[in-house]
Scaffold this motif. Structure first.
Motif, mmCIF file in Angstrom:
data_model
loop_
_atom_site.group_PDB
_atom_site.id
_atom_site.type_symbol
_atom_site.label_atom_id
_atom_site.label_comp_id
_atom_site.label_asym_id
_atom_site.label_seq_id
_atom_site.Cartn_x
_atom_site.Cartn_y
_atom_site.Cartn_z
ATOM 1 N N ALA A 102 15.260 -7.880 23.437
ATOM 2 C CA ALA A 102 15.547 -6.953 24.523
ATOM 3 C C ALA A 102 14.774 -5.662 24.258
ATOM 4 N N VAL A 103 14.118 -5.130 25.286
ATOM 5 C CA VAL A 103 13.219 -3.993 25.113
ATOM 6 C C VAL A 103 13.718 -2.790 25.902
ATOM 7 N N LYS A 104 13.923 -1.683 25.190
ATOM 8 C CA LYS A 104 14.208 -0.395 25.811
ATOM 9 C C LYS A 104 12.916 0.409 25.754
ATOM 10 N N LYS A 105 12.237 0.541 26.893
ATOM 11 C CA LYS A 105 10.922 1.178 26.916
ATOM 12 C C LYS A 105 11.043 2.693 26.824
ATOM 13 N N GLY A 106 10.105 3.284 26.062
ATOM 14 C CA GLY A 106 10.107 4.722 25.903
ATOM 15 C C GLY A 106 8.730 5.216 25.504
ATOM 16 N N THR A 107 8.699 6.300 24.785
ATOM 17 C CA THR A 107 7.432 6.887 24.340
ATOM 18 C C THR A 107 7.516 7.152 22.841
ATOM 19 N N GLY A 108 6.332 7.364 22.241
ATOM 20 C CA GLY A 108 6.312 7.699 20.816
ATOM 21 C C GLY A 108 6.472 6.470 19.936
ATOM 22 N N LYS A 109 7.385 6.528 19.002
ATOM 23 C CA LYS A 109 7.576 5.459 18.021
ATOM 24 C C LYS A 109 7.941 4.132 18.692
ATOM 25 N N ARG A 110 7.524 3.047 18.030
ATOM 26 C CA ARG A 110 7.931 1.689 18.414
ATOM 27 C C ARG A 110 8.801 1.158 17.282
ATOM 28 N N ILE A 111 10.083 0.979 17.578
ATOM 29 C CA ILE A 111 11.070 0.634 16.553
ATOM 30 C C ILE A 111 11.641 -0.753 16.846
ATOM 31 N N GLY A 112 11.787 -1.557 15.828
ATOM 32 C CA GLY A 112 12.419 -2.866 15.966
ATOM 33 C C GLY A 112 13.713 -2.927 15.177
ATOM 34 N N ILE A 113 14.788 -3.378 15.824
ATOM 35 C CA ILE A 113 16.057 -3.630 15.130
ATOM 36 C C ILE A 113 16.237 -5.138 15.034
ATOM 37 N N PHE A 114 16.460 -5.635 13.842
ATOM 38 C CA PHE A 114 16.527 -7.076 13.595
ATOM 39 C C PHE A 114 17.934 -7.459 13.131
ATOM 40 N N PRO A 154 12.414 6.666 22.088
ATOM 41 C CA PRO A 154 11.302 5.835 21.628
ATOM 42 C C PRO A 154 11.429 4.444 22.249
ATOM 43 N N THR A 155 10.395 3.641 22.101
ATOM 44 C CA THR A 155 10.494 2.237 22.511
ATOM 45 C C THR A 155 11.245 1.484 21.418
ATOM 46 N N VAL A 156 12.305 0.795 21.821
ATOM 47 C CA VAL A 156 13.131 0.076 20.852
ATOM 48 C C VAL A 156 13.202 -1.394 21.244
ATOM 49 N N TYR A 157 12.873 -2.249 20.283
ATOM 50 C CA TYR A 157 12.978 -3.697 20.457
ATOM 51 C C TYR A 157 14.231 -4.163 19.711
ATOM 52 N N PHE A 158 15.181 -4.690 20.458
ATOM 53 C CA PHE A 158 16.375 -5.262 19.854
ATOM 54 C C PHE A 158 16.108 -6.755 19.668
ATOM 55 N N VAL A 159 15.875 -7.141 18.424
ATOM 56 C CA VAL A 159 15.467 -8.518 18.112
ATOM 57 C C VAL A 159 16.660 -9.257 17.516
ATOM 58 N N PHE A 160 17.162 -10.238 18.263
ATOM 59 C CA PHE A 160 18.279 -11.057 17.805
ATOM 60 C C PHE A 160 17.664 -12.333 17.244
ATOM 61 N N THR A 161 17.554 -12.384 15.925
ATOM 62 C CA THR A 161 16.670 -13.351 15.290
ATOM 63 C C THR A 161 17.332 -14.706 15.049
ATOM 64 N N THR A 162 16.481 -15.698 14.990
ATOM 65 C CA THR A 162 16.869 -17.068 14.729
ATOM 66 C C THR A 162 16.587 -17.430 13.270
ATOM 67 N N ARG A 163 17.332 -18.351 12.751
ATOM 68 C CA ARG A 163 17.061 -19.022 11.479
ATOM 69 C C ARG A 163 16.995 -18.107 10.259
ATOM 70 N N GLU A 164 17.771 -17.035 10.262
ATOM 71 C CA GLU A 164 17.820 -16.187 9.056
ATOM 72 C C GLU A 164 18.458 -16.921 7.897
ATOM 73 N N GLU A 165 19.466 -17.747 8.202
ATOM 74 C CA GLU A 165 20.225 -18.403 7.139
ATOM 75 C C GLU A 165 19.402 -19.436 6.367
ATOM 76 N N VAL A 166 18.234 -19.782 6.866
ATOM 77 C CA VAL A 166 17.374 -20.734 6.158
ATOM 78 C C VAL A 166 15.995 -20.132 5.859
ATOM 79 N N GLY A 167 15.948 -18.790 5.692
ATOM 80 C CA GLY A 167 14.700 -18.190 5.262
ATOM 81 C C GLY A 167 14.142 -17.078 6.120
ATOM 82 N N ALA A 168 14.930 -16.547 7.058
ATOM 83 C CA ALA A 168 14.491 -15.415 7.895
ATOM 84 C C ALA A 168 13.187 -15.713 8.624
ATOM 85 N N ILE A 169 13.080 -16.919 9.148
ATOM 86 C CA ILE A 169 11.853 -17.353 9.815
ATOM 87 C C ILE A 169 11.606 -16.557 11.098
#
Length: 337
Positions: free
Chosen positions: A48-60, A193-208
């Motif tokens: 999910a992307v919250k568009k903004g200016t300046g920094k590009r931040i990712g939350i995982f 800032p632009t923030v990417y909310f990354v809801f990740t898959t397969r962390e339990e088997v190696g953070a792929i």
């Protein structure tokens, strides 16, 4: 939706390693009004992307849960299984499970073991291995439709108790709730800032999933969030705010100081956890993506990790979201590292 209800809905959703679609549906419904774009990438991360200016931040934050996969089933409806992610067989004994088959239908079973009366005296006190456990799925009239490769999770309904939530898969869906709440907080600001909310898959088997997303998004800062153990001996307790990982080779010193200073200036409750090396979280892969990504790790204190009754404090979730939103806004001020 209240934060308590969100935590329970995320916990209850079916989301084995690599099969997180049901969890994605809960997240989409809650975060969509507060972001500008939402999509699933090729590897299976929901972004999910919250568009903004300046920094590009990712939350995982990972949304897969430790789970089981059927490896064999006999004509009686008794299924053998293997683990996906780290599960102690002790917590599985006598549990009810949800099984999703390839035909899309849900079926149920119970995990059984040889009754004490039938065990040998010399082995009665031993913990059974996965080879000695089985899922009895014969309660389903169509159990013959269950096949090798079908997935199962412990069937446990989350509940609220005295400001806490207990349930399965709060590792790491409680942190997914923090991401959703952070998006809500950021929607109150005119400029972010632009923030990417990354809801990740397969962390339990190696953070792929985290590595693939971090490679493609080209972010300036990665913030991984996961759970950590409630341990009074380590001075980390639920109800006292998130644990900021400090030190070690994987945490960016400059951004850590900015976050720590901001938390102290704004009087947020935080705790500290030393990171001597690999963290066992998405942070390990985020920091080595591309030519390298400055990375922070925030950990939510939790009790009873990788069991069906994990416990988190609701106030820790809410406080961490406010901390992150304010910190991200502060980064648009031209800080120097």
């Amino acid at each position: 939706m209240s934060l308590a209800r969100l935590l329970m809905d995320l916990s209850n959703a079916f989301g084995p390693v690599g099969y997180e679609d049901e969890v994605h549906s809960v997240i989409r419904q809650e975060i969509e009004p507060f972001v500008d774009e939402i999509y699933t990438d090729e590897i299976g991360n929901l972004i999910a992307v919250k568009k903004g200016t300046g920094k590009r931040i990712g939350i995982f934050t990972h949304v897969d849960e430790v789970s089981l996969v059927i490896s064999k089933i006999d004509e009686r409806g008794f299924a053998r299984f293997e683990e996906l992610g780290g599960i102690d067989p002790k917590v599985l004994i006598s549990q009810r499970v949800r099984i999703k088959s390839r035909d899309g239908k849900e079926r149920y079973g119970v995990i059984g073991m040889l009754a004490p009366h039938l065990q040998k005296k010399e082995t009665r006190g031993e913990v059974p291995s996965f080879d000695e456990l089985f899922i009895d799925a014969s309660i389903n009239p169509d159990y013959s439709k269950i096949d090798i490769g079908d997935l199962a999770v412990v069937d446990f309904s989350a509940f609220e108790m005295n400001g806490k939530i207990s349930g399965k898969a709060l590792d790491d869906r409680a942190c997914a709730a923090i991401s959703i709440e952070t998006a809500k907080e950021l929607s109150k600001y005119l400029s972010t800032p632009t923030v990417y909310f990354v809801f990740t898959t397969r962390e339990e088997v190696g953070a792929i999933g985290a590595k693939g997303a971090a490679e493609s998004l080209e972010i300036d800062l990665g913030v991984a969030m996961d759970v950590t153990h409630h341990e009074k001996e380590s001075d980390i307790e639920i109800g006292k705010g998130p644990a900021l990982t400090v030190g070690g080779p994987n945490i960016h010193k400059g951004y850590f100081k900015l976050l720590d200073d901001y938390a102290k200036d704004q009087e947020f409750k935080v705790q500290y956890e030393f990171g001597p090396g690999r963290t066992g979280t998405d942070a390990d892969n985020v920091q080595i993506a591309g030519s390298g990504v400055p990375t922070l790790l925030l950990s939510l204190p939790q009790m009873f990790m990788h069991t069906p009754v994990e416990v988190v404090q609701i106030s820790d979730v809410a406080g961490t979201a406010r901390l992150l939103a304010g910190f991200f806004i502060s980064l648009n001020g031209g800080e120097s590292l």
